[in-house]
Design a protein around this motif. Structure first.
Motif, PDB file in Angstrom:
ATOM      1  N   ALA A  13       0.826  -1.210   0.000  1.00 18.85           N
ATOM      2  CA  ALA A  13       0.000   0.000   0.000  1.00 18.85           C
ATOM      3  C   ALA A  13       0.862   1.262   0.000  1.00 18.85           C
ATOM      4  O   ALA A  13       0.564   2.232  -0.689  1.00 18.85           O
ATOM      5  CB  ALA A  13      -0.936  -0.003   1.213  1.00 18.85           C
ATOM      6  N   ASN A  45       0.889   4.019  -3.137  1.00 17.98           N
ATOM      7  CA  ASN A  45       0.222   5.263  -2.779  1.00 17.98           C
ATOM      8  C   ASN A  45       0.686   6.411  -3.690  1.00 17.98           C
ATOM      9  O   ASN A  45       1.870   6.702  -3.779  1.00 17.98           O
ATOM     10  CB  ASN A  45       0.506   5.603  -1.325  1.00 17.98           C
ATOM     11  CG  ASN A  45      -0.272   6.812  -0.846  1.00 17.98           C
ATOM     12  OD1 ASN A  45      -1.408   7.022  -1.247  1.00 17.98           O
ATOM     13  ND2 ASN A  45       0.363   7.603   0.009  1.00 17.98           N
ATOM     14  N   ARG A  46      -0.264   7.028  -4.396  1.00 13.05           N
ATOM     15  CA  ARG A  46      -0.025   8.153  -5.324  1.00 13.05           C
ATOM     16  C   ARG A  46       0.856   7.776  -6.519  1.00 13.05           C
ATOM     17  O   ARG A  46       1.535   8.614  -7.096  1.00 13.05           O
ATOM     18  CB  ARG A  46       0.556   9.351  -4.603  1.00 13.05           C
ATOM     19  CG  ARG A  46      -0.374   9.893  -3.542  1.00 13.05           C
ATOM     20  CD  ARG A  46       0.182  11.132  -2.934  1.00 13.05           C
ATOM     21  NE  ARG A  46      -0.744  11.619  -1.916  1.00 13.05           N
ATOM     22  CZ  ARG A  46      -0.552  12.703  -1.235  1.00 13.05           C
ATOM     23  NH1 ARG A  46       0.529  13.427  -1.411  1.00 13.05           N
ATOM     24  NH2 ARG A  46      -1.432  13.083  -0.331  1.00 13.05           N
TER      25      ARG A  46
END
Length: 72
Positions: free
Chosen positions: A65, A69-70
């Motif tokens: 994760a 993320n982004r």
């Protein structure tokens, strides 16, 4: 497949706690978390997409994760 978010949260907290301990930052888990994020994002930025996908397939949910993320 049912998602158990409480289990993922617990595993993430345990992972971060252990990581902070390994970094000798047991008293500053926030800083250890920021360092871990920076490392994962730097790694993501230098790996080709195919290698990134192979890598995250092997990671537990929390590091996976953080890695994605982004990510664009």
């Amino acid at each position: 497949m049912a998602l158990n978010f409480n289990q993922y949260a617990t595993e993430g907290y345990t992972f971060l706690k252990d990581y902070a301990k390994e970094m000798n930052m047991s008293n500053d888990q926030d800083k250890a978390g920021r360092i871990f994020i920076a490392i994962m994002h730097a790694l993501r930025d230098i790996l080709p997409t195919e290698e990134s996908l192979h890598l995250i397939a092997q990671l537990p949910m929390f590091p996976k994760a953080v890695y994605v993320n982004r990510w664009s």
